[in-house]
Design a protein around this motif. Structure first.
Motif, PDB file in Angstrom:
ATOM      1  N   ARG A 112       0.825  -1.208   0.000  1.00 57.84           N
ATOM      2  CA  ARG A 112       0.000   0.000   0.000  1.00 57.84           C
ATOM      3  C   ARG A 112       0.859   1.257   0.000  1.00 57.84           C
ATOM      4  O   ARG A 112       0.584   2.217  -0.717  1.00 57.84           O
ATOM      5  N   ARG A 113       1.933   1.264   0.771  1.00 56.49           N
ATOM      6  CA  ARG A 113       2.827   2.425   0.794  1.00 56.49           C
ATOM      7  C   ARG A 113       3.434   2.675  -0.585  1.00 56.49           C
ATOM      8  O   ARG A 113       3.506   3.816  -1.050  1.00 56.49           O
ATOM      9  N   ARG A 114       3.843   1.604  -1.247  1.00 53.64           N
ATOM     10  CA  ARG A 114       4.394   1.735  -2.604  1.00 53.64           C
ATOM     11  C   ARG A 114       3.307   2.214  -3.569  1.00 53.64           C
ATOM     12  O   ARG A 114       3.566   3.038  -4.450  1.00 53.64           O
ATOM     13  N   LEU A 115       2.103   1.704  -3.388  1.00 52.61           N
ATOM     14  CA  LEU A 115       0.969   2.095  -4.222  1.00 52.61           C
ATOM     15  C   LEU A 115       0.672   3.586  -4.067  1.00 52.61           C
ATOM     16  O   LEU A 115       0.458   4.296  -5.057  1.00 52.61           O
ATOM     17  N   VAL A 116       0.685   4.081  -2.851  1.00 53.13           N
ATOM     18  CA  VAL A 116       0.415   5.494  -2.597  1.00 53.13           C
ATOM     19  C   VAL A 116       1.461   6.371  -3.293  1.00 53.13           C
ATOM     20  O   VAL A 116       1.115   7.391  -3.902  1.00 53.13           O
ATOM     21  N   ASP A 117       2.720   5.977  -3.233  1.00 54.35           N
ATOM     22  CA  ASP A 117       3.766   6.743  -3.923  1.00 54.35           C
ATOM     23  C   ASP A 117       3.467   6.837  -5.418  1.00 54.35           C
ATOM     24  O   ASP A 117       3.580   7.905  -6.023  1.00 54.35           O
ATOM     25  N   ILE A 118       3.065   5.727  -6.008  1.00 51.98           N
ATOM     26  CA  ILE A 118       2.744   5.699  -7.441  1.00 51.98           C
ATOM     27  C   ILE A 118       1.493   6.521  -7.720  1.00 51.98           C
ATOM     28  O   ILE A 118       1.451   7.291  -8.693  1.00 51.98           O
ATOM     29  N   MET A 119       0.485   6.412  -6.866  1.00 50.30           N
ATOM     30  CA  MET A 119      -0.740   7.186  -7.045  1.00 50.30           C
ATOM     31  C   MET A 119      -0.444   8.686  -7.013  1.00 50.30           C
ATOM     32  O   MET A 119      -0.998   9.451  -7.810  1.00 50.30           O
ATOM     33  N   GLN A 120       0.433   9.103  -6.119  1.00 56.71           N
ATOM     34  CA  GLN A 120       0.782  10.517  -6.028  1.00 56.71           C
ATOM     35  C   GLN A 120       1.528  10.985  -7.281  1.00 56.71           C
ATOM     36  O   GLN A 120       1.303  12.098  -7.765  1.00 56.71           O
ATOM     37  N   GLU A 121       2.381  10.144  -7.827  1.00 58.06           N
ATOM     38  CA  GLU A 121       3.087  10.478  -9.065  1.00 58.06           C
ATOM     39  C   GLU A 121       2.108  10.584 -10.232  1.00 58.06           C
ATOM     40  O   GLU A 121       2.225  11.489 -11.068  1.00 58.06           O
ATOM     41  N   ILE A 122       1.171   9.662 -10.301  1.00 58.18           N
ATOM     42  CA  ILE A 122       0.168   9.700 -11.372  1.00 58.18           C
ATOM     43  C   ILE A 122      -0.662  10.975 -11.265  1.00 58.18           C
ATOM     44  O   ILE A 122      -0.896  11.673 -12.259  1.00 58.18           O
ATOM     45  N   GLU A 123      -1.100  11.294 -10.055  1.00 67.07           N
ATOM     46  CA  GLU A 123      -1.889  12.508  -9.856  1.00 67.07           C
ATOM     47  C   GLU A 123      -1.095  13.742 -10.267  1.00 67.07           C
ATOM     48  O   GLU A 123      -1.619  14.636 -10.946  1.00 67.07           O
ATOM     49  N   LYS A 124       0.165  13.785  -9.887  1.00 70.19           N
ATOM     50  CA  LYS A 124       1.028  14.915 -10.243  1.00 70.19           C
ATOM     51  C   LYS A 124       1.135  15.036 -11.766  1.00 70.19           C
ATOM     52  O   LYS A 124       1.026  16.131 -12.325  1.00 70.19           O
ATOM     53  N   ASP A 125       1.303  13.916 -12.446  1.00 73.32           N
ATOM     54  CA  ASP A 125       1.407  13.900 -13.901  1.00 73.32           C
ATOM     55  C   ASP A 125       0.095  14.327 -14.561  1.00 73.32           C
ATOM     56  O   ASP A 125       0.094  15.127 -15.498  1.00 73.32           O
ATOM     57  N   PHE A 127      -2.306  16.198 -13.435  1.00 71.34           N
ATOM     58  CA  PHE A 127      -2.656  17.595 -13.200  1.00 71.34           C
ATOM     59  C   PHE A 127      -1.516  18.570 -13.485  1.00 71.34           C
ATOM     60  O   PHE A 127      -1.624  19.750 -13.145  1.00 71.34           O
ATOM     61  N   ALA A 128      -0.474  18.116 -14.131  1.00 67.51           N
ATOM     62  CA  ALA A 128       0.688  18.960 -14.403  1.00 67.51           C
ATOM     63  C   ALA A 128       0.332  20.208 -15.215  1.00 67.51           C
ATOM     64  O   ALA A 128       0.975  21.246 -15.064  1.00 67.51           O
TER      65      ALA A 128
END
Length: 160
Positions: A112-125, A127-128
């Motif tokens: 889940r921690r790894r998933l959250v990191d990826i989710m945050q990167e996807i969100e950042k991408d 909404f860039a």
């Protein structure tokens, strides 16, 4: 039924439900590939993991399906797979033995921690292209649409 004039004025590319569908589909498709490549999980499995963490312990497949807005059969398969590989733990519910309680195992919490990191990167991408104020405004407007207490939802409920 939509009259001919109204139908002629409906431009799909400007129709908000269509725009939301296109955005959601594009994000889901991109996300699906990333989750599979980096974590070896499906979208359904990722959603189960995040729901169990956020709302857990979760007590039924129905509850997970409702919270993820996904098909119960797809969620059942995801729960079965996550349990089989030691990500989720299933236990009989203390209050109602017919229900199961789902919790993340330590292995599941690490995933889940790894998933959250990826989710945050996807969100950042995703909404860039938006400025900080635009992202906040979009989020606020979407919450307003989603909120079951909103006037739109209440009006629809009164018509039913």
């Amino acid at each position: 039924m939509i009259d001919a004039l109204a139908a002629a004025d409906l431009h799909l590319k400007r129709y908000l439900p269509y725009q939301l569908l296109v955005v959601t589909s594009a994000i889901t498709q991109k996300t699906s590939g990333i989750y599979a490549d980096k974590l070896g999980i499906t979208i359904a499995e990722a959603r189960v993991i995040t729901v169990v963490h956020s709302f857990g312990p979760v007590v039924s497949t129905y509850e997970v399906a409702d919270l993820t807005k996904m098909d119960k059969a797809k969620i059942s398969r995801a729960i079965k797979q996550l349990t089989a590989v030691g990500i989720l733990q299933r236990d009989a519910n203390a209050d109602d033995k017919r229900l199961i309680t789902l919790t993340l195992t330590p292995k599941g919490e690490e995933l889940r921690r790894r998933l959250v990191d990826i989710m945050q990167e996807i969100e950042k991408d995703v909404f860039a292209r938006l400025e900080a104020g635009e992202k906040s405004e979009l989020s606020r407007l979407l919450r307003k649409i989603i909120d079951p207490k909103s006037r739109m939802s209440n009006a629809a409920g009164r018509r039913s």
